[in-house]
Write a protein that holds these residues in place. Sequence first.
Motif, PDB file in Angstrom:
ATOM      1  N   LEU A  40      38.065  53.690  46.504  1.00 26.83           N
ATOM      2  CA  LEU A  40      37.105  54.898  47.490  1.00 26.83           C
ATOM      3  C   LEU A  40      37.013  56.380  46.827  1.00 26.83           C
ATOM      4  N   PRO A  41      38.161  56.898  46.735  1.00 28.24           N
ATOM      5  CA  PRO A  41      37.881  58.162  46.078  1.00 28.24           C
ATOM      6  C   PRO A  41      37.349  58.374  44.963  1.00 28.24           C
ATOM      7  N   ARG A  42      37.534  57.213  44.026  1.00 28.73           N
ATOM      8  CA  ARG A  42      36.988  57.514  42.702  1.00 28.73           C
ATOM      9  C   ARG A  42      35.307  57.373  42.997  1.00 28.73           C
ATOM     10  N   ALA A  43      34.883  56.506  43.771  1.00 28.42           N
ATOM     11  CA  ALA A  43      33.454  56.163  44.169  1.00 28.42           C
ATOM     12  C   ALA A  43      32.876  57.422  44.910  1.00 28.42           C
ATOM     13  N   ARG A  44      33.511  58.070  45.603  1.00 31.74           N
ATOM     14  CA  ARG A  44      33.130  59.383  46.065  1.00 31.74           C
ATOM     15  C   ARG A  44      33.006  60.514  45.160  1.00 31.74           C
ATOM     16  N   ALA A  45      33.975  60.726  44.116  1.00 28.09           N
ATOM     17  CA  ALA A  45      34.076  61.537  43.100  1.00 28.09           C
ATOM     18  C   ALA A  45      33.021  61.420  42.082  1.00 28.09           C
ATOM     19  N   ALA A  46      32.583  59.999  41.866  1.00 28.59           N
ATOM     20  CA  ALA A  46      31.635  59.805  41.014  1.00 28.59           C
ATOM     21  C   ALA A  46      30.076  59.958  41.411  1.00 28.59           C
ATOM     22  N   GLY A  47      30.043  60.354  42.643  1.00 27.48           N
ATOM     23  CA  GLY A  47      28.799  60.935  43.093  1.00 27.48           C
ATOM     24  C   GLY A  47      28.294  59.919  44.266  1.00 27.48           C
ATOM     25  N   SER A  58      33.484  51.635  34.599  1.00 26.55           N
ATOM     26  CA  SER A  58      35.051  51.311  35.016  1.00 26.55           C
ATOM     27  C   SER A  58      34.984  51.152  36.620  1.00 26.55           C
ATOM     28  N   LEU A  59      34.376  51.750  37.453  1.00 24.77           N
ATOM     29  CA  LEU A  59      34.391  51.576  38.745  1.00 24.77           C
ATOM     30  C   LEU A  59      33.867  50.460  39.338  1.00 24.77           C
ATOM     31  N   LEU A  60      32.906  49.864  38.642  1.00 27.22           N
ATOM     32  CA  LEU A  60      32.021  48.556  39.114  1.00 27.22           C
ATOM     33  C   LEU A  60      32.947  47.534  38.373  1.00 27.22           C
ATOM     34  N   THR A  61      33.456  47.550  37.180  1.00 30.04           N
ATOM     35  CA  THR A  61      34.166  46.573  36.723  1.00 30.04           C
ATOM     36  C   THR A  61      35.446  46.086  37.552  1.00 30.04           C
ATOM     37  N   ASP A  62      35.983  47.231  37.978  1.00 26.88           N
ATOM     38  CA  ASP A  62      37.230  47.178  38.718  1.00 26.88           C
ATOM     39  C   ASP A  62      36.856  46.556  40.253  1.00 26.88           C
ATOM     40  N   LEU A  63      35.867  46.859  41.060  1.00 22.62           N
ATOM     41  CA  LEU A  63      35.204  46.440  42.147  1.00 22.62           C
ATOM     42  C   LEU A  63      35.096  44.851  41.794  1.00 22.62           C
ATOM     43  N   VAL A  64      34.439  44.558  40.863  1.00 24.59           N
ATOM     44  CA  VAL A  64      33.961  43.084  40.637  1.00 24.59           C
ATOM     45  C   VAL A  64      35.373  42.440  40.396  1.00 24.59           C
ATOM     46  N   GLY A  65      36.224  42.834  39.748  1.00 26.94           N
ATOM     47  CA  GLY A  65      37.411  42.184  39.247  1.00 26.94           C
ATOM     48  C   GLY A  65      38.323  41.940  40.367  1.00 26.94           C
ATOM     49  N   GLY A  66      38.402  43.069  41.331  1.00 28.13           N
ATOM     50  CA  GLY A  66      39.275  42.503  42.512  1.00 28.13           C
ATOM     51  C   GLY A  66      40.692  42.993  42.337  1.00 28.13           C
ATOM     52  N   SER A  67      40.899  43.269  41.048  1.00 28.20           N
ATOM     53  CA  SER A  67      42.557  43.612  40.814  1.00 28.20           C
ATOM     54  C   SER A  67      43.013  44.937  41.713  1.00 28.20           C
ATOM     55  N   VAL A  68      42.033  45.641  42.004  1.00 33.39           N
ATOM     56  CA  VAL A  68      42.586  47.118  42.530  1.00 33.39           C
ATOM     57  C   VAL A  68      41.634  46.864  44.030  1.00 33.39           C
TER      58      VAL A  68
END
Length: 519
Positions: A294-301, A278-288
């Motif tokens: 960044l908070p999701r990435a940090r919380a994902a470890g 979910s995180l990488l798809t959102d990063l690739v898509g660029g919609s967010v």
Amino acid sequence: MTTWEPPAPALSVRQVLALERVLAGEPEVVAGAGRLDRPVRWVHVAEAADVGVMLSGGEMVLTTGVLLAGDEGKQAEYVRSLHRAEASAVVLGLGRAFPAPPEAMRRAAERCGLPLVVLHRPFPFAQLTEEVQSRLVRRKFAAVSLSEAVRTELTALITTGAPLQRLLDEVARHSGCPVVVANLAHRVLGTAGERPAVDDVLRDWERVARQAGGREGDGWIRAELGGRGERWGRIVLCGYRGDTATGRLLADRAAEALVLHRMLGGGACSWEEQSAQSLLTDLVGGSVPARQLLPRARAAGLPVNRRTFVPLVVRGRDAARLDRVLRLLGLPGIVAELSGSATAVLLSLAPDQDADALTTHFAARLRAEPEGVPVVVAAAGARTSFDDVPAGLREARHVADAVADSAAALDLPVVVRLRDVHLRGLIRLLRDDPQVQSFAERELNGLLGDPDEDLLPVLRTYLATGRNKSRTAQLHHVSRPALYRRLEAIQVRLGVDLDDFEQAASVHIALLAHDAQRR
């Protein structure tokens, strides 16, 4: 579907004293005024001096004190016994036994922090009991109804094969607050709720998660996830606005559903993979915007403070294999499957680490593994800002897609970069141009749509190897004479001479455009 509003919190001592029926008795708080927000679980009328042994906590005790009159020792011990039993308050009706608030009880209650309320006017205790307990029963019924409704809805979602996110969205709708699922290392596996509120929770997730067990008074309610005597995660309601008992019921029902979902849904790492995907798809898509992720990435470890990020896209190896290699090499990063048989990898390296050397080492390790499918590791340049990661992932995917069809025939470097794809990269960028599409159709018309022969794959390999007949025959497992016959058939159908550089180049460009359009 409307958002469910949680029931009002259970009645507090303060709220009970504000009821119309109670006000008729002219209540006065003579001790423990700072504890009036204690919840009232039940109302109990008792005259026995040892009533404390019959309580289980949370009761508001009503008494006339008739058995305590004239004995200050008994009066003080009565209050202390209620305090030990964790009663919420004691209400004393003034009258024949006590015409005025007894000082011994008042002092004891003040020391214990137990609210002591006196009623100055005669008041039938039955009215107070009926009023309070009817309200408590209604709240209890509402909580149980909510619990069953949530269980039914979540079970229905599980039976239809709904993903984890759909279940969490439903829990968030019922709870009206952010919902977080994390493993025992506090790595976030899933979230739901209004995005700004969720991001607020995730900004300092690890610290607040470690405190969540003792923060239920602030609406932080958690339930453990596990089975067969082993815990593997927890679900946390963050800032639940209803009463704690209802929140616990809701969290317990959600936990039951998540355990069932995981049991029916597959392996132990599936939720971690879904979170990364979910995180990488959102990063690739660029919609967010990346900063919002960044908070999701940090919380994902993923380490994100003062790091160097290396975006990669890999073809020929699945996410599980890539994750194992990362762990084996001790490289921090997240991995997720993307559409089109590509797998994204985001490495997070310390500033003093050599990003190019570590990326090459990672790719070489993947290539060294015995697999039938050739591996392509495409990399973008290292990024020192998380805001630049989405563009890097898109660049890496562009590179991986540009060489995907001819990876076996091409002499690719261990790590393929934008500078390595040359004409293929340009054609892929132009693949949606109508003139390019028309050119490809015109040049390849004699071969397209023919299901009987593998002439198009042979042509692709022949051109990708620089018209190397020996290499082409080897890759297609045919003899040289058989290859010559196929090449002759290709030239006849296309009406070209492949020994002519310009004609071969034209066909090669058309084939690259055709493959890019098909992808």
